[in-house]
Motif scaffolding. Structure first.
Motif: not given
Length: 118
Positions: A39-68
């Motif tokens: 977390m860089y102050a209250n301006k930026v966060i970088v979240i590192n993760f690991e994911i199975e390849a089959r979940g990447v499409r759903e991840l991107i579609l789901s992240l691009n919601q709720n104001g993000l």
């Protein structure tokens, strides 16, 4: 060939606590898990993760919601995961990072740094 690592970038004007919860819950729901964050102050966060390849499409579609809002280069990652590749490599684990910039009027947070002895 699947891209490794996956780099997702976006921004939000929403509440940072709610956005962080949204991101972490979405990663978990999409066959992924958080490995670290910075977390860089209250301006930026970088979240590192690991994911199975089959979940990447759903991840991107789901992240691009709720104001993000994800940048175009991050949304285009979906095109790199055609269905036939996912069938062959769906359980392959990929590393990734999610960079969220918080657009807000809050003053920077200051953290007390103790003096170094010596």
């Amino acid at each position: 060939m699947l891209p490794n690592p996956i780099r997702i970038k976006g921004f939000t004007r929403g509440n940072r606590h709610e956005m962080i919860d949204h991101a972490v819950n979405t990663i978990s729901r999409c066959t992924g898990w958080v490995t670290n964050h910075s977390m860089y102050a209250n301006k930026v966060i970088v979240i590192n993760f690991e994911i199975e390849a089959r979940g990447v499409r759903e991840l991107i579609l789901s992240l691009n919601q709720n104001g993000l809002i994800l940048f175009e280069e991050s949304r285009s990652i979906i095109d790199q995961f055609p269905e036939e590749v996912l069938l062959e490599n769906g359980e392959e684990e990929l590393k990734g990072s999610l960079n969220i910039t918080f657009v807000n009027e809050e003053p920077d947070q200051r953290h007390h740094v103790p003096p170094i002895p010596g």
